[in-house]
Design a protein around this motif. Structure first.
Motif, PDB file in Angstrom:
ATOM      1  N   ARG A  46       0.823  -1.207   0.000  1.00 31.89           N
ATOM      2  CA  ARG A  46       0.000   0.000   0.000  1.00 31.89           C
ATOM      3  C   ARG A  46       0.862   1.264   0.000  1.00 31.89           C
ATOM      4  N   SER A  47       1.949   1.231   0.774  1.00 31.51           N
ATOM      5  CA  SER A  47       2.816   2.410   0.845  1.00 31.51           C
ATOM      6  C   SER A  47       3.498   2.683  -0.488  1.00 31.51           C
ATOM      7  N   GLU A  48       3.916   1.634  -1.192  1.00 33.26           N
ATOM      8  CA  GLU A  48       4.569   1.841  -2.479  1.00 33.26           C
ATOM      9  C   GLU A  48       3.595   2.457  -3.484  1.00 33.26           C
ATOM     10  N   ASN A  49       2.366   1.981  -3.487  1.00 33.23           N
ATOM     11  CA  ASN A  49       1.372   2.554  -4.407  1.00 33.23           C
ATOM     12  C   ASN A  49       1.142   4.034  -4.108  1.00 33.23           C
ATOM     13  N   ALA A  50       1.055   4.383  -2.821  1.00 31.30           N
ATOM     14  CA  ALA A  50       0.868   5.798  -2.461  1.00 31.30           C
ATOM     15  C   ALA A  50       2.081   6.634  -2.854  1.00 31.30           C
ATOM     16  N   ALA A  51       3.287   6.084  -2.685  1.00 33.66           N
ATOM     17  CA  ALA A  51       4.506   6.811  -3.063  1.00 33.66           C
ATOM     18  C   ALA A  51       4.551   7.053  -4.564  1.00 33.66           C
ATOM     19  N   ASP A  52       4.094   6.097  -5.352  1.00 33.84           N
ATOM     20  CA  ASP A  52       4.055   6.283  -6.810  1.00 33.84           C
ATOM     21  C   ASP A  52       3.133   7.443  -7.178  1.00 33.84           C
ATOM     22  N   ARG A  53       1.974   7.517  -6.525  1.00 31.93           N
ATOM     23  CA  ARG A  53       1.049   8.619  -6.824  1.00 31.93           C
ATOM     24  C   ARG A  53       1.644   9.958  -6.424  1.00 31.93           C
ATOM     25  N   ALA A  54       2.336  10.013  -5.281  1.00 27.10           N
ATOM     26  CA  ALA A  54       2.937  11.267  -4.826  1.00 27.10           C
ATOM     27  C   ALA A  54       3.985  11.770  -5.806  1.00 27.10           C
ATOM     28  N   VAL A  55       4.827  10.889  -6.301  1.00 31.14           N
ATOM     29  CA  VAL A  55       5.855  11.303  -7.262  1.00 31.14           C
ATOM     30  C   VAL A  55       5.210  11.844  -8.529  1.00 31.14           C
ATOM     31  N   SER A  56       4.169  11.196  -9.008  1.00 32.68           N
ATOM     32  CA  SER A  56       3.508  11.649 -10.222  1.00 32.68           C
ATOM     33  C   SER A  56       2.913  13.049 -10.037  1.00 32.68           C
ATOM     34  N   LEU A  57       2.291  13.284  -8.905  1.00 35.85           N
ATOM     35  CA  LEU A  57       1.669  14.586  -8.655  1.00 35.85           C
ATOM     36  C   LEU A  57       2.709  15.685  -8.471  1.00 35.85           C
ATOM     37  N   TYR A  58       3.771  15.394  -7.726  1.00 36.40           N
ATOM     38  CA  TYR A  58       4.817  16.403  -7.525  1.00 36.40           C
ATOM     39  C   TYR A  58       5.534  16.731  -8.831  1.00 36.40           C
ATOM     40  N   ALA A  59       5.726  15.724  -9.708  1.00 38.00           N
ATOM     41  CA  ALA A  59       6.382  15.986 -10.994  1.00 38.00           C
ATOM     42  C   ALA A  59       5.549  16.946 -11.842  1.00 38.00           C
ATOM     43  N   LYS A  60       4.238  16.751 -11.848  1.00 39.22           N
ATOM     44  CA  LYS A  60       3.369  17.674 -12.586  1.00 39.22           C
ATOM     45  C   LYS A  60       3.410  19.080 -11.978  1.00 39.22           C
ATOM     46  N   SER A  61       3.435  19.139 -10.644  1.00 36.71           N
ATOM     47  CA  SER A  61       3.479  20.444  -9.983  1.00 36.71           C
ATOM     48  C   SER A  61       4.772  21.185 -10.289  1.00 36.71           C
ATOM     49  N   ARG A  62       5.887  20.478 -10.320  1.00 35.89           N
ATOM     50  CA  ARG A  62       7.155  21.158 -10.623  1.00 35.89           C
ATOM     51  C   ARG A  62       7.165  21.709 -12.033  1.00 35.89           C
ATOM     52  N   SER A  63       6.656  20.934 -12.975  1.00 39.28           N
ATOM     53  CA  SER A  63       6.635  21.400 -14.357  1.00 39.28           C
ATOM     54  C   SER A  63       5.811  22.676 -14.493  1.00 39.28           C
ATOM     55  N   LEU A  64       4.657  22.709 -13.844  1.00 37.95           N
ATOM     56  CA  LEU A  64       3.811  23.905 -13.908  1.00 37.95           C
ATOM     57  C   LEU A  64       4.471  25.097 -13.211  1.00 37.95           C
ATOM     58  N   THR A  65       5.072  24.840 -12.060  1.00 32.36           N
ATOM     59  CA  THR A  65       5.697  25.928 -11.298  1.00 32.36           C
ATOM     60  C   THR A  65       6.888  26.513 -12.042  1.00 32.36           C
ATOM     61  N   ARG A  66       7.677  25.663 -12.715  1.00 34.34           N
ATOM     62  CA  ARG A  66       8.831  26.161 -13.470  1.00 34.34           C
ATOM     63  C   ARG A  66       8.365  27.087 -14.604  1.00 34.34           C
ATOM     64  N   ASP A  67       7.300  26.685 -15.279  1.00 33.97           N
ATOM     65  CA  ASP A  67       6.792  27.541 -16.363  1.00 33.97           C
ATOM     66  C   ASP A  67       6.272  28.880 -15.817  1.00 33.97           C
ATOM     67  N   LEU A  68       5.581  28.819 -14.676  1.00 28.99           N
ATOM     68  CA  LEU A  68       5.052  30.041 -14.080  1.00 28.99           C
ATOM     69  C   LEU A  68       6.162  30.954 -13.582  1.00 28.99           C
ATOM     70  N   ALA A  69       7.216  30.355 -13.010  1.00 26.53           N
ATOM     71  CA  ALA A  69       8.335  31.165 -12.507  1.00 26.53           C
ATOM     72  C   ALA A  69       9.064  31.847 -13.645  1.00 26.53           C
ATOM     73  N   ALA A  70       9.185  31.178 -14.766  1.00 28.07           N
ATOM     74  CA  ALA A  70       9.852  31.794 -15.930  1.00 28.07           C
ATOM     75  C   ALA A  70       9.048  32.974 -16.465  1.00 28.07           C
ATOM     76  N   ASP A  71       7.705  32.912 -16.309  1.00 27.18           N
ATOM     77  CA  ASP A  71       6.847  34.006 -16.780  1.00 27.18           C
ATOM     78  C   ASP A  71       6.603  35.068 -15.712  1.00 27.18           C
ATOM     79  N   GLY A  72       7.154  34.859 -14.502  1.00 24.28           N
ATOM     80  CA  GLY A  72       6.977  35.821 -13.431  1.00 24.28           C
ATOM     81  C   GLY A  72       5.690  35.668 -12.660  1.00 24.28           C
ATOM     82  N   ASP A  73       4.939  34.562 -12.908  1.00 21.02           N
ATOM     83  CA  ASP A  73       3.678  34.338 -12.207  1.00 21.02           C
ATOM     84  C   ASP A  73       3.849  33.499 -10.945  1.00 21.02           C
ATOM     85  N   ALA A  74       5.059  32.989 -10.689  1.00 23.72           N
ATOM     86  CA  ALA A  74       5.363  32.246  -9.460  1.00 23.72           C
ATOM     87  C   ALA A  74       6.749  32.672  -9.006  1.00 23.72           C
TER      88      ALA A  74
END
Length: 492
Positions: free
Chosen positions: A409-437
């Motif tokens: 169960r813990s491994e499955n939850a860890a897989d979901r966390a990595v997927s969500l954080y990876a998407k968040s980083r990609s969005l945040t990097r784009d926003l920071a480059a545009d000055g919105d983050a």
């Protein structure tokens, strides 16, 4: 027990050219049935009670859904990793500790076979030649054949053979335990090696990403869109990532050395193809077993420690049988035929001798009774030890099952966390480059992603180790395989 021995003497004589006095032998043959009938009437019943396994129908905790039964004879192949399979196969053929355990087991089996039974046969030959310039050549050739038959109503000899077989079974179980321990050590070391390589790879990838963040921070600082503090935070995080690399590289090197030793090679002495495969990181092996496997209780009998306990119980019962046998008489009938031929023309002939030995026990003494009581107490203790070992094995298997379910169960939850954080980083990097983050937001999400990736690697290792330990607790893989255990040819 102290016994009185009565030897009726030899019932044979020297017979030249094959002559035999049958009257004396005939008297013995007429008396033998009566003596044997009296001895057989004294025979004690054999103690053939084996330890019962009363836990088969209620030991395992209830599980939701329909469980899948485990097929785990070669459980490590469930990782689908050919490098791991090759390491285990090499270790089974060349590990020195396992080789020593097999030799001790073979010695115990041979010792059990060497205990004589109720009938023992012996034979021998001898030749002598005498000659010289002053005398005619002379010599003799002789041969002998011996036979001993033991009539043992107390079954003392049978108890001795049974004890030897129990010792052989203990040796075989200990060899199986050494095999299982070595497999477990190879698998766990290999899993930790791949985990360290994964952590090293993640740290390097995170370091590359942090360099991009640092370049972005410096450019934003020049443009007045970021503060000096944010740039310093990026530099500090790069330094902390660089500090992790040496320890991870050392862990990888140490685990390679341990694997070399486990498979019977010197440090750094693995074959080039296997060494190259270990250096190439191909990802972490993952356990694929469903979280709720079915575990039949009889699988516990595969455990070498339970096999040792069962054999020890059998050895204790054999010891009780030997102690009780001292209370009963025994009869031994032995005979020898010897033939001699003179080469120089002298007298040749043959000799037949046969005679019984009848042993009667003296009246039971306190010391004899105490010896029997002590043997009986050892049987009770051995049975209690077996019961305790089974109960501990049940607890270990239950704990291993719970650990595996939790790790899944813990491994499955860890897989979901990595997927969500990876998407968040990609969005945040784009926003920071545009000055919105802010750059602080980007640094925070990168730290969170790195932590989640490390947690994912840790959880994969935890589940893989839990899978390995569940099989080890069940004794899976302790039985030898002709394909895997074939020895490696040794070069002179």
């Amino acid at each position: 027990m102290i016994k009185q021995a009565m030897d009726t003497g030899s019932l044979g004589k020297d017979h030249k050219n094959g002559a035999l006095g049958g009257a004396t032998i005939g008297s013995w043959r007429r008396a033998a049935p009566l003596a044997l009938g009296l001895l057989a009437a004294c025979a004690p019943p054999l103690d053939s009670t084996a330890p019962r396994f009363p836990f088969a129908n209620g030991w395992q905790s209830p599980m939701p859904g329909a469980p899948r039964l485990m097929d785990n004879a070669l459980w490590w192949s469930g990782f689908g990793d050919p490098v791991l399979d090759a390491l285990v196969a090499r270790g089974l053929r060349a590990n020195p500790d396992l080789t020593a355990a097999r030799a001790r087991s073979a010695a115990a089996v041979s010792a059990a076979r060497s205990v004589p039974g109720a009938i023992a046969l012996s034979a021998g030959t001898d030749a002598t030649l005498i000659g010289g310039s002053a005398a005619a050549s002379d010599g003799a050739v002789s041969a002998n054949l011996g036979l001993e038959i033991l009539f043992d109503p107390g079954r003392g000899r049978e108890s001795t053979r049974r004890a030897a077989r129990a010792e052989a079974a203990i040796g075989q179980a200990q060899s199986a335990g050494a095999r299982l321990f070595m497999i477990g050590e190879i698998v766990e070391t290999y899993l930790r090696l791949r985990h360290s390589q994964q952590r090293h790879s993640l740290a390097q990838a995170d370091l590359r990403s942090q360099r991009q963040t640092l370049e972005l921070a410096r450019s934003l600082e020049k443009a007045g869109q970021a503060t000096r503090i944010e740039t310093l935070r990026s530099e500090a995080r790069m330094a902390s990532l660089e500090a992790q690399l040496p320890a991870l590289e050392a862990a990888v090197a140490k685990e390679k050395i341990k694997l070399s030793i486990l498979v019977g090679d010197a440090p750094g002495g693995l074959p080039p193809n296997l060494s190259s495969a270990l250096s190439k990181h191909t990802g972490q092996p993952r356990a694929r077993l469903a979280p709720n496997p079915g575990v039949p209780a009889d699988l516990l009998r595969n455990r070498p420690d339970i096999q040792v306990a069962e054999a020890s119980y059998d050895a204790a019962r054999a010891g009780l049988g030997r102690a009780r046998a001292a209370l009963y008489p025994s009869l031994s009938l032995s005979g020898t035929i010897e033939a001699e031929r003179r080469l120089g023309g002298g007298t040749s002939g043959s000799t037949l001798s046969i005679g019984p030995s009848f042993r009667l026990p003296v009246l039971p003494q306190d010391s004899t009774k105490a010896g029997i009581d002590a043997a009986a107490a050892r049987v009770q203790a051995a049975h209690a030890d077996w019961t305790s070992r089974v109960l501990k094995a049940l607890a270990e298997v239950e704990s291993a099952l719970l650990d595996y379910r939790a790790a899944s169960r813990s491994e499955n939850a860890a897989d979901r966390a990595v997927s969500l954080y990876a998407k968040s980083r990609s969005l945040t990097r784009d926003l920071a480059a545009d000055g919105d983050a802010t750059l602080t937001d980007l640094i925070a999400i990168e730290e969170a992603l790195a932590l989640s990736q490390s947690a994912q690697a840790d959880q994969r290792l935890t589940r893989a180790l839990a899978f390995a330990r569940l099989n080890l607790r069940l004794g899976a893989g302790s039985a030898p395989s002709a394909r895997l255990d074939a020895p490696i040819p040794q070069t002179p």
